[in-house]
Design a protein around this motif. Structure first.
Motif, PDB file in Angstrom:
ATOM      1  N   LEU A  25      -0.026  46.631   2.799  1.00  0.00           N
ATOM      2  CA  LEU A  25      -0.779  45.730   1.923  1.00  0.00           C
ATOM      3  C   LEU A  25      -1.455  44.653   2.765  1.00  0.00           C
ATOM      4  O   LEU A  25      -0.800  44.019   3.588  1.00  0.00           O
ATOM      5  N   ASP A  26      -2.740  44.482   2.561  1.00  0.00           N
ATOM      6  CA  ASP A  26      -3.531  43.547   3.361  1.00  0.00           C
ATOM      7  C   ASP A  26      -2.942  42.137   3.292  1.00  0.00           C
ATOM      8  O   ASP A  26      -2.589  41.652   2.222  1.00  0.00           O
ATOM      9  N   SER A  27      -2.851  41.500   4.462  1.00  0.00           N
ATOM     10  CA  SER A  27      -2.102  40.245   4.533  1.00  0.00           C
ATOM     11  C   SER A  27      -2.953  38.989   4.391  1.00  0.00           C
ATOM     12  O   SER A  27      -2.436  37.932   4.048  1.00  0.00           O
ATOM     13  N   PHE A  30      -3.023  36.870   1.123  1.00  0.00           N
ATOM     14  CA  PHE A  30      -1.648  36.552   0.748  1.00  0.00           C
ATOM     15  C   PHE A  30      -1.058  35.487   1.676  1.00  0.00           C
ATOM     16  O   PHE A  30      -0.468  34.507   1.210  1.00  0.00           O
ATOM     17  N   VAL A  31      -1.251  35.667   2.979  1.00  0.00           N
ATOM     18  CA  VAL A  31      -0.692  34.703   3.946  1.00  0.00           C
ATOM     19  C   VAL A  31      -1.321  33.322   3.716  1.00  0.00           C
ATOM     20  O   VAL A  31      -0.624  32.302   3.732  1.00  0.00           O
ATOM     21  N   ALA A  33      -2.482  32.124   0.958  1.00  0.00           N
ATOM     22  CA  ALA A  33      -1.928  31.550  -0.282  1.00  0.00           C
ATOM     23  C   ALA A  33      -0.533  30.976  -0.042  1.00  0.00           C
ATOM     24  O   ALA A  33      -0.199  29.908  -0.550  1.00  0.00           O
ATOM     25  N   VAL A  34       0.262  31.680   0.769  1.00  0.00           N
ATOM     26  CA  VAL A  34       1.611  31.177   1.067  1.00  0.00           C
ATOM     27  C   VAL A  34       1.520  29.899   1.884  1.00  0.00           C
ATOM     28  O   VAL A  34       2.185  28.896   1.581  1.00  0.00           O
ATOM     29  N   MET A  35       0.658  29.915   2.916  1.00  0.00           N
ATOM     30  CA  MET A  35       0.591  28.763   3.828  1.00  0.00           C
ATOM     31  C   MET A  35       0.076  27.503   3.123  1.00  0.00           C
ATOM     32  O   MET A  35       0.417  26.396   3.516  1.00  0.00           O
ATOM     33  N   GLN A  37       0.970  26.613   0.277  1.00  0.00           N
ATOM     34  CA  GLN A  37       2.086  26.041  -0.488  1.00  0.00           C
ATOM     35  C   GLN A  37       3.234  25.532   0.390  1.00  0.00           C
ATOM     36  O   GLN A  37       4.158  24.906  -0.105  1.00  0.00           O
ATOM     37  N   VAL A  38       3.146  25.856   1.686  1.00  0.00           N
ATOM     38  CA  VAL A  38       4.208  25.416   2.587  1.00  0.00           C
ATOM     39  C   VAL A  38       4.121  23.899   2.758  1.00  0.00           C
ATOM     40  O   VAL A  38       3.031  23.372   2.963  1.00  0.00           O
ATOM     41  N   PRO A  39       5.248  23.187   2.643  1.00  0.00           N
ATOM     42  CA  PRO A  39       5.207  21.725   2.809  1.00  0.00           C
ATOM     43  C   PRO A  39       4.641  21.360   4.179  1.00  0.00           C
ATOM     44  O   PRO A  39       4.944  22.049   5.164  1.00  0.00           O
ATOM     45  N   PRO A  40       3.810  20.287   4.257  1.00  0.00           N
ATOM     46  CA  PRO A  40       3.205  19.930   5.546  1.00  0.00           C
ATOM     47  C   PRO A  40       4.252  19.535   6.573  1.00  0.00           C
ATOM     48  O   PRO A  40       5.328  19.052   6.224  1.00  0.00           O
ATOM     49  N   LYS A  41       3.878  19.765   7.836  1.00  0.00           N
ATOM     50  CA  LYS A  41       4.776  19.455   8.940  1.00  0.00           C
ATOM     51  C   LYS A  41       5.043  17.952   8.985  1.00  0.00           C
ATOM     52  O   LYS A  41       4.120  17.146   8.861  1.00  0.00           O
TER      53      LYS A  41
END
Lengths: 114, 190
Positions: A25-27, A30-31, A33-35, A37-41
């Protein structure tokens, strides 16, 4: 009995076929969209970084005083060169030293945690 | 999947909050995980991708607690299963029943069902997901992890946090129901 065995084998064959043809499945979307939502560093505040530098310097001074006694600082300062001569050779030596240290640091980070 | 490479990336995420390393981890595992969640969700791709995103976000926030004795993929599947269970609990009154679009499955006329060897691969995956939707979530998950992902019974028990005996029961019952589905495919293709 044989009918049951046959359908069991068919099921195994079906899953084997599905397993072998599982699509990749093409990434990209999707990647992303996930990134998003990842809390900032969490960055270290400047005052903490400065505090660490100052504390390290003070610790160094204390260690020198402990090792060399009351005249330790002046002894260590005498070891420092009083004048520098800038030449191609000195620049090359300093650059080479920094490169070797950087490579050693990078290599240690990459390999020593395995 | 290279576990050493996974562990290096995990260290970078945990120690340095390296987001690039985390995106690499997502890239490495996203396809397999999304495919598995699609199977758990009876083929509902949008729902599965939504749940897969939630899984990776939870993974990010709890990565420091990951013990490297187990495979990252196993740990990821256990997070995914919890996410899927939570979603279904919210959606359905019956927790183990799939709250997906089963109307499409039920309303599908027999002449649209796959015809034996004519099944193309894509259709095969969709049809299997639809057939799996007839199973309970636990049966579906256990069967998928065992038959497709080839985890051992013990690994599945660890992932699903269920006793070994329950896993074997889920797999056996799931197989029986799927065999009946297979039989109906064969009948419709005759």
């Amino acid at each position: 009995m044989s009918e049951n065995t046959e359908s069991v084998n068919e099921l195994d064959a079906l899953f084997a076929q599905v397993r072998d043809s599982e699509p990749y499945l093409d990434s990209s979307n999707f990647v992303d969209a996930v990134m998003q939502q990842v809390p900032p560093k969490k960055l270290i505040p400047n005052w903490v970084a400065s505090g660490v530098d100052i504390a390290s310097a003070l610790l160094g001074v204390l260690v020198v005083m402990f090792l060399f006694g009351s005249e330790g600082l002046s002894t260590v300062l005498q070891w420092l060169p009083q004048q520098f001569e800038i030449s191609i050779v000195s620049i090359a030596l300093v650059s080479g030293g920094i490169a070797i240290l950087s490579f050693a640091g990078w290599w240690a980070a990459e390999n020593l945690n395995q | 999947m290279n576990e050493v490479e996974d562990n290096k990336l995990i260290d970078r995420v945990v120690l340095l909050s390296d987001q690039h390393a985390f995106s690499e981890l997502v890239k490495r595992h996203q396809s397999a995980l999304r495919y598995s969640i699609r199977q758990m969700c009876g083929g509902d791709e949008a729902l599965a991708d939504d749940l897969a995103q939630e899984t990776f976000i939870k993974m990010y926030s709890s990565l420091a607690s990951f013990k490297k004795q187990s495979k990252l993929s196993s740990w990821l599947y256990s997070i995914a299963l919890n996410v899927v269970r939570q979603r279904f609990r919210k959606q359905a009154s019956s927790p183990s029943t799939v709250a997906i679009d089963n109307t499409e499955l039920e309303a599908k006329p027999a002449d649209e069902k796959p015809q034996g060897a004519e099944l193309d691969q894509q259709q095969l995956h969709r049809e299997l997901a639809r057939a799996m939707a007839k199973l309970s979530l636990d049966q579906r998950t256990a069967l998928h992890l065992f038959m497709h992902k080839q985890f051992t019974h013990q690994e599945i028990a660890d992932i699903m946090q269920l006793p070994l005996g329950s896993i074997k029961t889920h797999i056996n019952r799931g197989r029986v129901i799927l065999q009946q589905e297979l039989a109906s495919w064969k009948e419709s293709s005759l």
